[in-house]
Design an enzyme around this catalytic site. Structure first.
Site, PDB file in Angstrom:
ATOM      1  N   ASN A   1      24.390 -57.212 -28.062  1.00 47.56           N
ATOM      2  CA  ASN A   1      24.378 -55.990 -28.618  1.00 47.56           C
ATOM      3  C   ASN A   1      25.399 -55.734 -29.754  1.00 47.56           C
ATOM      4  O   ASN A   1      25.172 -55.196 -30.807  1.00 47.56           O
ATOM      5  CB  ASN A   1      24.925 -54.878 -27.555  1.00 47.56           C
ATOM      6  CG  ASN A   1      23.936 -54.363 -26.631  1.00 47.56           C
ATOM      7  OD1 ASN A   1      22.574 -54.541 -27.038  1.00 47.56           O
ATOM      8  ND2 ASN A   1      24.073 -54.394 -25.356  1.00 47.56           N
TER       9      ASN A   1
ATOM     10  N   ASP B   1      -3.150  -3.591  -2.250  1.00 41.51           N
ATOM     11  CA  ASP B   1      -3.831  -2.304  -2.498  1.00 41.51           C
ATOM     12  C   ASP B   1      -4.056  -2.032  -3.843  1.00 41.51           C
ATOM     13  O   ASP B   1      -3.257  -2.111  -4.823  1.00 41.51           O
ATOM     14  CB  ASP B   1      -3.404  -1.074  -1.888  1.00 41.51           C
ATOM     15  CG  ASP B   1      -4.335   0.084  -1.794  1.00 41.51           C
ATOM     16  OD1 ASP B   1      -5.578   0.046  -1.696  1.00 41.51           O
ATOM     17  OD2 ASP B   1      -4.046   1.120  -2.178  1.00 41.51           O
TER      18      ASP B   1
ATOM     19  N   ASP C   1       0.862  -1.192  -0.171  1.00 40.63           N
ATOM     20  CA  ASP C   1      -0.015  -0.178   0.133  1.00 40.63           C
ATOM     21  C   ASP C   1       0.835   1.205   0.073  1.00 40.63           C
ATOM     22  O   ASP C   1       2.029   1.184   0.516  1.00 40.63           O
ATOM     23  CB  ASP C   1      -0.746  -0.153   1.372  1.00 40.63           C
ATOM     24  CG  ASP C   1      -2.162   0.849   0.923  1.00 40.63           C
ATOM     25  OD1 ASP C   1      -1.798   2.126   0.687  1.00 40.63           O
ATOM     26  OD2 ASP C   1      -3.216   0.348   1.387  1.00 40.63           O
TER      27      ASP C   1
ATOM     28  N   GLU D   1      22.840 -55.152 -17.753  1.00 42.17           N
ATOM     29  CA  GLU D   1      22.311 -56.489 -17.967  1.00 42.17           C
ATOM     30  C   GLU D   1      22.069 -57.024 -16.666  1.00 42.17           C
ATOM     31  O   GLU D   1      21.939 -58.513 -16.696  1.00 42.17           O
ATOM     32  CB  GLU D   1      22.870 -57.281 -18.865  1.00 42.17           C
ATOM     33  CG  GLU D   1      24.258 -57.820 -18.571  1.00 42.17           C
ATOM     34  CD  GLU D   1      25.233 -56.886 -18.904  1.00 42.17           C
ATOM     35  OE1 GLU D   1      26.265 -57.421 -19.100  1.00 42.17           O
ATOM     36  OE2 GLU D   1      25.238 -55.681 -19.176  1.00 42.17           O
TER      37      GLU D   1
ATOM     38  N   ASP E   1      22.540 -62.039 -13.858  1.00 43.95           N
ATOM     39  CA  ASP E   1      23.233 -61.317 -15.043  1.00 43.95           C
ATOM     40  C   ASP E   1      23.004 -62.263 -16.280  1.00 43.95           C
ATOM     41  O   ASP E   1      23.255 -63.265 -16.453  1.00 43.95           O
ATOM     42  CB  ASP E   1      24.851 -61.502 -14.900  1.00 43.95           C
ATOM     43  CG  ASP E   1      25.398 -60.450 -15.625  1.00 43.95           C
ATOM     44  OD1 ASP E   1      25.623 -59.420 -15.353  1.00 43.95           O
ATOM     45  OD2 ASP E   1      25.938 -61.167 -16.818  1.00 43.95           O
TER      46      ASP E   1
END
Length: 456
Positions: free
Chosen positions: A338, A53, A9, A373, A330
């Protein structure tokens, strides 16, 4: 409850008056004389709620509010606009600028404290949700901001609880234009109606026949599926003491009769928008918790979760003098999968392996991807005999049927397993893991596709 309240304010006397009232109720009070300073204080995260305000030079309260509510860093801070203006259009303008509430000068002490306490509770909950969704987890704050930025308040599903058909019809004439409103004339059925549909707001009349409206609100708050639903009370001036009690019970807002249509519409939009914002934060929290403990590729729990839960299970086993089995698994020759068939085929093998693993353990067992893995299974209550049986079931499930990756020819996959049991009075998770790991490497050295137990 305490909170940090920013009073804004440009007239020092007004600031001191509000500060004195709030300090008497044990709130921490900060002060600002203009909108720019208020915005800076909010950006620094120094306040939990703003009393703002409207009539200020340079930047008025409406503009200050709009800037705070459009900034992702400050949009969650509740704002109560305080003004000498008493036209309904001024209230609506403030609420549409994003204000969470509106107080008219001279400010009534009861309403001031009721609003501040209610919004401070809301801010506390919102802060907790934001912190959980952001801190230490894999989602960035920008993702949450993007997700919540588009939250609107259109088409809300509202349950109106009012035994007076005439009063209800007047409210529905206003709300039906923008929302889907269901009118319930029998308050005792509120639990059933809330269970039937996904409501986003409940409006409860204080003039219910034959039942305490606060009892209805309390019931809404105690039900699991509706405990977070916003509630607005529609009250008459003599109801103000009970309204204050309702706000203490968790009611979010109220409006006094005679109800001004635009103010009602604005307050409803505010509550629906706020509920949807909180719901998005909850979804984000659920999602990020999952991201923190679930392995994205396999859907199994991750190592972080296993390490923490293993400690819990060890303590329970020790307290109850019960067995706890652990196996480390494992996948044999996974690197060649892969190298020969590509990582996409390897990922499919990991997914299928995880699926078979899950299908062949007990409901109480916990399977986790430990890394690469390598997998672990925690077996509460399993002695050596039972642990070996579970391990053999898994080994056979992996070796008995080739893995169809959809990328290459079906692949023959096997697994090596090491087992340990909590045999020592002072056994620790690390010791059990080490013994299972030693047993696993023995299984590898001895020819793979087998199970080895390592005693303490």
């Amino acid at each position: 409850m305490t909170a940090r309240v920013l009073v804004v304010d440009d007239i020092p006397t007004n600031v001191k008056l509000l500060s004195a009232r709030l300090t008497a109720e044990y709130f921490d009070v900060l002060e600002a004389s203009n909108g720019a300073d208020a915005i800076e204080i909010c950006k620094r995260g120094e306040c939990d709620l703003v009393l703002l305000d409207v009539m200020m030079p340079e930047m008025d309260g409406f503009e200050t509010c709009q800037r705070l509510k459009t900034d992702p860093k400050t949009q969650h801070i509740p704002i109560v606009m305080v003004t000498a203006l008493d036209q309904p259009s001024d209230k609506v303008r403030g609420l549409e600028a994003g204000a969470d509430d509106f107080l008219t000068k001279p400010v009534d002490d009861v309403q001031l404290m009721a609003r501040v306490k209610s919004l401070a509770r809301l801010k506390s909950l919102t802060d907790e949700l934001r912190a959980r969704a952001i801190t230490g987890q894999a989602i960035a704050i920008e993702d949450i901001i993007d997700m919540t930025a588009g939250v609107n308040a259109e088409g809300g599903k509202i349950l109106l609880v009012d035994s007076d058909a005439h009063n209800a019809r007047r409210l529905m004439e206003t709300l039906d234009q923008e929302h889907d409103v269901t009118h319930l004339t029998t308050p005792e059925d509120v639990a059933f109606r809330l269970a039937e549909s996904d409501f986003e707001l409940v409006i409860v009349s204080m003039a219910l026949e034959g039942i305490d409206p606060l009892r209805v609100c309390s019931q809404i708050r105690t039900l699991e599926h509706s405990k977070n639903l916003p509630i607005i009370l529609v009250a008459d001036i003599p109801d103000k003491p009970k309204v204050v009690r309702g706000l203490e019970l968790g009611v979010n807002d109220f409006i006094l009769r005679p109800v001004e249509r635009n103010e009602l519409a604005a307050r409803v939009r505010t509550q629906v928008r706020r509920y949807r914002y909180s719901s998005e934060l909850r979804k984000s929290l659920s999602s990020t918790v999952a991201m923190a403990v679930i392995d994205g590729l396999t859907g199994l729990y991750n190592r972080r979760y296993f390490d923490r839960h293993m400690c819990v299970q060890m303590d329970k086993a020790r307290e109850g003098n019960k067995s706890l089995g652990l196996m480390m698994l494992d996948i044999d020759f996974f690197k060649s999968v892969n190298d020969t068939h590509g990582h996409a085929a390897g990922d499919e093998v990991l997914r299928e392996f995880s699926s078979r693993l899950q299908r062949n353990i007990r409901g109480v067992d916990l399977a986790c991807r430990y890394g690469g893995e390598e997998f672990v299974v925690m077996m509460p209550g399993a002695d050596l005999h039972r642990a070996k049986n579970i391990a053999e079931r898994i080994r056979n499930a992996i070796a008995s049927e080739p893995f169809d990756t959809g990328i290459t020819v079906p692949l023959d996959i096997t697994v090596s397993v090491g087992i340990s049991i909590n045999e020592l009075p002072d056994d620790t998770p690390d010791q059990m893991l080490k013994r299972a790991d030693i047993a696993l490497y023995r299984a590898k050295r001895e020819g793979r596709n087998r199970i080895v137990y390592d005693a303490a």
